[in-house]
Design an enzyme around this catalytic site. Sequence first.
Site, short mmCIF file in Angstrom:
data_model
loop_
_atom_site.label_atom_id
_atom_site.label_comp_id
_atom_site.label_asym_id
_atom_site.label_seq_id
_atom_site.Cartn_x
_atom_site.Cartn_y
_atom_site.Cartn_z
N ASN A 353 -7.06 3.41 -24.08
CA ASN A 353 -6.01 4.06 -25.35
C ASN A 353 -5.37 3.01 -25.00
OD1 ASN A 353 -3.54 5.68 -25.81
ND2 ASN A 353 -5.14 6.49 -27.16
N GLY A 396 -2.89 8.48 -23.79
CA GLY A 396 -1.87 6.72 -23.34
C GLY A 396 -0.85 6.19 -24.27
N ARG A 398 -2.00 3.97 -27.26
CA ARG A 398 -1.73 4.44 -28.17
C ARG A 398 -1.13 5.33 -28.92
NH1 ARG A 398 -5.27 5.53 -32.32
NH2 ARG A 398 -5.51 4.02 -34.32
N CYS A 399 -1.64 7.02 -28.44
CA CYS A 399 -1.47 8.05 -28.08
C CYS A 399 0.47 8.13 -28.87
CB CYS A 399 -1.72 8.86 -27.61
SG CYS A 399 -3.40 9.05 -27.12
N MET A 400 0.89 7.08 -27.42
CA MET A 400 2.79 7.49 -28.13
C MET A 400 3.19 7.07 -28.83
SD MET A 400 3.78 7.84 -23.98
CE MET A 400 3.30 6.00 -23.34
#
Length: 411
Positions: A353, A396, A398-400
């Site tokens: 990620n 990770g 990218r998710c955040m």
Amino acid sequence: MTSPVHVTSEIGTLKTVLLKRPGKEVENLTPDIMGRLLFDDIPYLPEIQREHDFFAKTLQDNGVETIYLETLAAEALDAGNVKEEFLEKMLDESALVSSTLHAALKEYLLSMETQDMIDKIMAGVRTNEIDYKSNALVDLSSSEDYPFFMDPMPNLYFTRDPAASMGDGLTINRMTFAARRRESLFMEYIMEYHPRFANKGVNVWRSRNHLDRMEGGDELILNDHVLAIGISQRTSARSIEELAQVLFAKHSGFDKILAIKIPSNRAMMHLDTVFTMIDYDKFTIHPGIQDNGGNVDTFILEPGKDNHINISHRTDLQNVLREVLKVPELILIPVGNGDAVVAPREQWNDGSNTLAIAPNTVVTYNRNYVSNEVLRSYGIKVIEVISAELSRGRGGPRCMSMPIVREDLKK
């Protein structure tokens, strides 16, 4: 760029990104409700905030403007004078047991300043916060030991999922699980009422008012013509086809969608937990999504005649990507170097990620040291952020982060 939302790739230089700083909603997790709220562990709030601030500062130090969901939401409600309207919708979607509780919560929350109200909705409302007692049968039949009237939203720091930028617009998503479904309401009001976005030409390609699920972690913008969207635990094949119909009909610029099927489980909940783009010709990949021959079911959606969508099926993902991106060679870099023990361990902590902030430059969790060294061996610039508590949420860098503006790639 005429739209305040402009994202035409995964790797163009990142200019503006939407974040959510973890707040009291994380501290309101308990072991009994972790599963209900989609968490596997309980982060330590002061440390997760320190780590998130480090992440934000890392982005800022690399020239990225960071804007915050909680701030924009409050500003939008005040700008549109829609505080009460928003609250009514939020309460309607909060699975309240009775109209009397609805009224009590409305009075309690409207008594607050707008920012305080937003923060409290996100954090959750505990049963001991308001003096509420009812003899209604529906109230008496509800669980007396459940600590919340309104559940906290601890997943909010994963801003990627409730909405996803796509060209000069975005999707505002219907989330899969009830624990996260209210989250996209914040983005709906931000886009409609915040002065930065309202009446500025932002296209909402797909609203949250759909029956089928879609989440931003499955939506990847490969370039200004091609998308990759995961068929996953969180995004249905039907929703991808519906989005394709809209994008093609409205001449969005996107004329090809790769629908990539991944296993439907907690460890691989979104496409970006197993597959991210890091350069023009390089991707990270978790080997667990490939069969023994390296194949992945991939469906190519393209415009046909009379608004029909043509769908073809391939399994050679690497060759499909090379063809649609028009690069002579394409490299899939395995998380954990493909090791049978390291790969699933670092995948669990989002080794795949990555957040590209420019071509060939990514932000990653420092705990995934094997994957990070593998990336460096391919010439990738890796910027590590601290991650002991952030990673407990199963997401990770990218998710955040929800990119709002990226520079276009040079042709």
